[in-house]
Scaffold this motif. Structure first.
Motif, PDB file in Angstrom:
ATOM      1  N   ARG A  93       0.816  -1.221   0.000  1.00  0.00           N
ATOM      2  CA  ARG A  93       0.000   0.000   0.000  1.00  0.00           C
ATOM      3  C   ARG A  93       0.848   1.268   0.000  1.00  0.00           C
ATOM      4  NH1 ARG A  93      -4.345  -2.066  -2.135  1.00  0.00           N
ATOM      5  NH2 ARG A  93      -5.496  -3.509  -0.788  1.00  0.00           N
ATOM      6  N   TYR A  94       2.141   1.121  -0.173  1.00  0.00           N
ATOM      7  CA  TYR A  94       3.037   2.275  -0.085  1.00  0.00           C
ATOM      8  C   TYR A  94       2.768   3.295  -1.192  1.00  0.00           C
ATOM      9  CZ  TYR A  94       5.423  -1.108   2.889  1.00  0.00           C
ATOM     10  OH  TYR A  94       5.709  -2.036   3.851  1.00  0.00           O
ATOM     11  N   GLY A  95       2.753   2.822  -2.438  1.00  0.00           N
ATOM     12  CA  GLY A  95       2.495   3.730  -3.550  1.00  0.00           C
ATOM     13  C   GLY A  95       1.101   4.292  -3.523  1.00  0.00           C
ATOM     14  N   LEU A  96       0.127   3.472  -3.119  1.00  0.00           N
ATOM     15  CA  LEU A  96      -1.276   3.899  -3.081  1.00  0.00           C
ATOM     16  C   LEU A  96      -1.469   5.052  -2.111  1.00  0.00           C
ATOM     17  CD1 LEU A  96      -4.217   3.187  -4.041  1.00  0.00           C
ATOM     18  CD2 LEU A  96      -4.376   1.801  -1.967  1.00  0.00           C
ATOM     19  N   LEU A  97      -0.932   4.939  -0.901  1.00  0.00           N
ATOM     20  CA  LEU A  97      -1.110   5.993   0.093  1.00  0.00           C
ATOM     21  C   LEU A  97      -0.290   7.236  -0.243  1.00  0.00           C
ATOM     22  CD1 LEU A  97      -1.248   4.033   3.473  1.00  0.00           C
ATOM     23  CD2 LEU A  97      -3.125   4.842   2.034  1.00  0.00           C
ATOM     24  N   THR A  98       0.870   7.044  -0.843  1.00  0.00           N
ATOM     25  CA  THR A  98       1.653   8.202  -1.281  1.00  0.00           C
ATOM     26  C   THR A  98       0.896   8.955  -2.363  1.00  0.00           C
ATOM     27  OG1 THR A  98       3.717   7.027  -0.793  1.00  0.00           O
ATOM     28  CG2 THR A  98       3.871   8.969  -2.213  1.00  0.00           C
ATOM     29  N   ARG A  99       0.285   8.208  -3.275  1.00  0.00           N
ATOM     30  CA  ARG A  99      -0.489   8.835  -4.355  1.00  0.00           C
ATOM     31  C   ARG A  99      -1.705   9.579  -3.804  1.00  0.00           C
ATOM     32  NH1 ARG A  99      -4.392   5.959  -8.119  1.00  0.00           N
ATOM     33  NH2 ARG A  99      -4.901   7.499  -9.723  1.00  0.00           N
ATOM     34  N   LEU A 100      -2.373   9.028  -2.796  1.00  0.00           N
ATOM     35  CA  LEU A 100      -3.518   9.715  -2.201  1.00  0.00           C
ATOM     36  C   LEU A 100      -3.098  11.045  -1.600  1.00  0.00           C
ATOM     37  CD1 LEU A 100      -6.469   9.860  -1.260  1.00  0.00           C
ATOM     38  CD2 LEU A 100      -5.782   8.583   0.789  1.00  0.00           C
ATOM     39  N   ALA A 101      -2.024  11.027  -0.812  1.00  0.00           N
ATOM     40  CA  ALA A 101      -1.534  12.265  -0.207  1.00  0.00           C
ATOM     41  C   ALA A 101      -1.128  13.268  -1.280  1.00  0.00           C
ATOM     42  CB  ALA A 101      -0.349  11.963   0.705  1.00  0.00           C
ATOM     43  N   TRP A 102      -0.453  12.771  -2.315  1.00  0.00           N
ATOM     44  CA  TRP A 102       0.017  13.616  -3.413  1.00  0.00           C
ATOM     45  C   TRP A 102      -1.166  14.245  -4.145  1.00  0.00           C
ATOM     46  CZ3 TRP A 102       1.044  16.093  -7.652  1.00  0.00           C
ATOM     47  CH2 TRP A 102       2.352  16.379  -8.053  1.00  0.00           C
ATOM     48  N   HIS A 103      -2.141  13.433  -4.531  1.00  0.00           N
ATOM     49  CA  HIS A 103      -3.252  13.937  -5.335  1.00  0.00           C
ATOM     50  C   HIS A 103      -4.222  14.782  -4.520  1.00  0.00           C
ATOM     51  CE1 HIS A 103      -3.018  11.404  -9.223  1.00  0.00           C
ATOM     52  NE2 HIS A 103      -1.810  11.511  -8.675  1.00  0.00           N
ATOM     53  N   ALA A 104      -4.368  14.497  -3.235  1.00  0.00           N
ATOM     54  CA  ALA A 104      -5.211  15.338  -2.384  1.00  0.00           C
ATOM     55  C   ALA A 104      -4.623  16.734  -2.257  1.00  0.00           C
ATOM     56  CB  ALA A 104      -5.350  14.710  -1.003  1.00  0.00           C
ATOM     57  N   SER A 105      -3.304  16.837  -2.432  1.00  0.00           N
ATOM     58  CA  SER A 105      -2.593  18.108  -2.284  1.00  0.00           C
ATOM     59  C   SER A 105      -2.301  18.789  -3.620  1.00  0.00           C
ATOM     60  CB  SER A 105      -1.260  17.868  -1.558  1.00  0.00           C
ATOM     61  OG  SER A 105      -1.442  17.153  -0.354  1.00  0.00           O
ATOM     62  N   GLY A 106      -2.248  18.004  -4.697  1.00  0.00           N
ATOM     63  CA  GLY A 106      -1.758  18.500  -5.981  1.00  0.00           C
ATOM     64  C   GLY A 106      -2.713  19.362  -6.766  1.00  0.00           C
ATOM     65  N   THR A 107      -3.887  19.667  -6.205  1.00  0.00           N
ATOM     66  CA  THR A 107      -4.837  20.562  -6.878  1.00  0.00           C
ATOM     67  C   THR A 107      -4.562  22.027  -6.547  1.00  0.00           C
ATOM     68  OG1 THR A 107      -6.371  20.345  -5.010  1.00  0.00           O
ATOM     69  CG2 THR A 107      -6.666  18.827  -6.871  1.00  0.00           C
ATOM     70  N   PHE A 108      -3.543  22.289  -5.733  1.00  0.00           N
ATOM     71  CA  PHE A 108      -3.292  23.647  -5.262  1.00  0.00           C
ATOM     72  C   PHE A 108      -2.914  24.591  -6.399  1.00  0.00           C
ATOM     73  CE2 PHE A 108      -0.286  26.835  -3.435  1.00  0.00           C
ATOM     74  CZ  PHE A 108      -1.204  27.510  -2.639  1.00  0.00           C
ATOM     75  N   ASP A 109      -3.487  25.783  -6.360  1.00  0.00           N
ATOM     76  CA  ASP A 109      -3.173  26.851  -7.311  1.00  0.00           C
ATOM     77  C   ASP A 109      -2.629  28.033  -6.506  1.00  0.00           C
ATOM     78  OD1 ASP A 109      -3.434  29.243  -8.986  1.00  0.00           O
ATOM     79  OD2 ASP A 109      -4.591  27.989 -10.351  1.00  0.00           O
ATOM     80  N   TYR A 130       4.679  21.208 -20.331  1.00  0.00           N
ATOM     81  CA  TYR A 130       3.431  21.038 -19.590  1.00  0.00           C
ATOM     82  C   TYR A 130       3.730  20.749 -18.119  1.00  0.00           C
ATOM     83  CZ  TYR A 130      -0.530  18.516 -17.623  1.00  0.00           C
ATOM     84  OH  TYR A 130      -1.527  18.076 -16.791  1.00  0.00           O
ATOM     85  N   VAL A 131       4.664  19.838 -17.864  1.00  0.00           N
ATOM     86  CA  VAL A 131       5.011  19.484 -16.491  1.00  0.00           C
ATOM     87  C   VAL A 131       5.455  20.718 -15.722  1.00  0.00           C
ATOM     88  CG1 VAL A 131       6.619  18.184 -15.040  1.00  0.00           C
ATOM     89  CG2 VAL A 131       5.604  17.099 -17.052  1.00  0.00           C
ATOM     90  N   ARG A 132       6.308  21.520 -16.331  1.00  0.00           N
ATOM     91  CA  ARG A 132       6.802  22.731 -15.662  1.00  0.00           C
ATOM     92  C   ARG A 132       5.634  23.667 -15.339  1.00  0.00           C
ATOM     93  NH1 ARG A 132      10.590  23.526 -18.738  1.00  0.00           N
ATOM     94  NH2 ARG A 132      12.288  22.824 -17.376  1.00  0.00           N
ATOM     95  N   GLY A 133       4.687  23.786 -16.249  1.00  0.00           N
ATOM     96  CA  GLY A 133       3.544  24.656 -16.018  1.00  0.00           C
ATOM     97  C   GLY A 133       2.691  24.195 -14.851  1.00  0.00           C
ATOM     98  N   VAL A 134       2.439  22.891 -14.758  1.00  0.00           N
ATOM     99  CA  VAL A 134       1.625  22.339 -13.671  1.00  0.00           C
ATOM    100  C   VAL A 134       2.300  22.559 -12.325  1.00  0.00           C
ATOM    101  CG1 VAL A 134       0.768  20.192 -12.650  1.00  0.00           C
ATOM    102  CG2 VAL A 134       0.418  20.634 -15.081  1.00  0.00           C
ATOM    103  N   PHE A 135       3.593  22.278 -12.251  1.00  0.00           N
ATOM    104  CA  PHE A 135       4.283  22.401 -10.982  1.00  0.00           C
ATOM    105  C   PHE A 135       4.530  23.863 -10.607  1.00  0.00           C
ATOM    106  CE2 PHE A 135       4.754  17.943 -11.587  1.00  0.00           C
ATOM    107  CZ  PHE A 135       4.960  17.399 -10.328  1.00  0.00           C
ATOM    108  N   THR A 136       4.690  24.711 -11.598  1.00  0.00           N
ATOM    109  CA  THR A 136       4.803  26.149 -11.314  1.00  0.00           C
ATOM    110  C   THR A 136       3.501  26.661 -10.718  1.00  0.00           C
ATOM    111  OG1 THR A 136       6.412  26.490 -13.102  1.00  0.00           O
ATOM    112  CG2 THR A 136       5.187  28.422 -12.334  1.00  0.00           C
TER     113      THR A 136
END
Length: 343
Positions: free
Chosen positions: A91-107, A203-209
């Motif tokens: 479950r390591y990747g699954l829980l890391t992905r949840l934390a990542w995606h729950a946070s990755g919508t930030f603008d 595209y990647v740079r734009g998303v992370f910026t």
């Protein structure tokens, strides 16, 4: 400000900041009381109507490092029990992905999104194609919202990511509570904020910026692909990034610098390794190798795992905290792994 005034401020505030010590003196009688939240599985009615109406902030204020270590341990033990899940990926990747995606919508410009409100529970965020399969991760953690009713969804989901990284042998992650459950559907991010794996480096740079990250932080965060694997029934992509998909290492960068070719199959464009045809890279992964500004950090992390761990730890903490305001007296917590506690 009196204790009762401080409580009223917390109840009416539209944006949570971790409360001061005034909350601890409100006399809520935290022990043995239950927080009621209609959106949680099998909610338990509160024994105190004031506590039922108060935000989780007032409850969390009275919790210690030991209380949060207990939550960490409970999650880690369940992760350990399911170590053979997902064909050995655990479950390591699954829980890391949840934390990542729950946070990755930030603008950063809009100061919106992120893990603060635990909004992935609601559409359209819950149905974002980038979140396909994460209901498994949310279900995995759901019992802890009942066992520890003073934890918000955002706090629990991000703490789950910390557990996954550390228990997989990764770096220590600074974490602190302070997220508050939101039920206002107007606060739910629209789809399209999460990275699209089919895109290029620009595209990647734009998303992370947009999230407030520079190139170095971007490359460090993508290194989390050392954990877990892709599934065709979720993302359309298939396979692990390497053989040690339940161990947090710099292997992702080492392998990325090796030979890759486009996989011939009926699915979306992805790459497989020249040596064994057993491992995969996404187009956005390959962008880290093809863009010279990203590549220099790939090489640095491939050569120095300690450097990767240090940079990832800082970037991951920043990712998890984007969109949440913390007061200066809300200090970071660092958790011991199960091995360090000899559990």
């Amino acid at each position: 400000m009196s204790s009762s005034s401080a409580l009223r401020v917390a109840v009416t505030s539209s944006k949570f900041t971790f409360p001061s010590s005034a909350f601890v003196a409100t006399g809520l009688g935290l022990a043995g009381l239950y927080y009621y939240n209609q959106e949680r599985p099998n909610p338990t009615p509160s024994l105190n109507p004031l506590l039922a109406a108060a935000p989780l902030a007032a409850v969390v204020a009275g919790k210690s490092q030991a209380d949060f270590q207990s939550v960490y341990n409970a999650i880690a033990l369940k992760v350990q029990d399911q170590d053979d899940a997902d064909n050995g990926a655990g479950r390591y990747g699954l829980l890391t992905r949840l934390a990542w995606h729950a946070s990755g919508t930030f603008d950063k410009k809009k100061q919106a999104g992120g893990s603060y409100g635990g909004t992935m529970l609601y559409a359209p965020e819950s149905t974002d194609p980038g979140n396909a399969g994460l209901e498994v991760a949310r279900d995995f953690l759901a019992e802890f919202l009942v066992e520890y009713p003073w934890m918000s969804r955002g706090d629990l989901w991000t703490l789950g990511g910390v557990v996954a990284v550390q228990e997989a042998g990764g770096p220590k992650i600074n974490w602190r509570p302070g997220r508050q459950d939101i039920s206002d559907k107007s606060k739910v991010p629209e789809n399209g904020n999460l990275p699209d794996a089919s895109k290029d480096g620009k595209y990647v740079r734009g998303v992370f910026t947009r999230m407030g990250f520079n190139d170095r932080e971007t490359v460090a965060l993508i290194g989390a692909h050392c954990l877990g694997r892709c599934h065709t029934y979720n993302s359309g992509y298939d396979g692990p990034w390497g053989p040690s998909f339940n161990m947090f290492t710099n292997d992702f960068y080492v392998r990325l610098l090796q030979g890759w070719h486009v996989r011939k199959w009926d699915g979306p464009k992805q790459y497989e390794d020249d040596e064994t045809n057993s491992f995969m890279m996404l187009p956005t992964d390959m962008a880290m190798k093809e863009d010279s500004h990203f590549l220099k950090y790939v090489k640095m992390y491939a050569e120095d795992q300690d450097l990767f761990f240090n940079d990832f730890s800082a970037a991951f903490t920043k990712l998890l905290e984007n969109g949440t305001q913390f007061t200066t007296d809300n200090k970071h917590l660092v958790f011991q792994t199960l091995d360090e506690q000899d559990i």
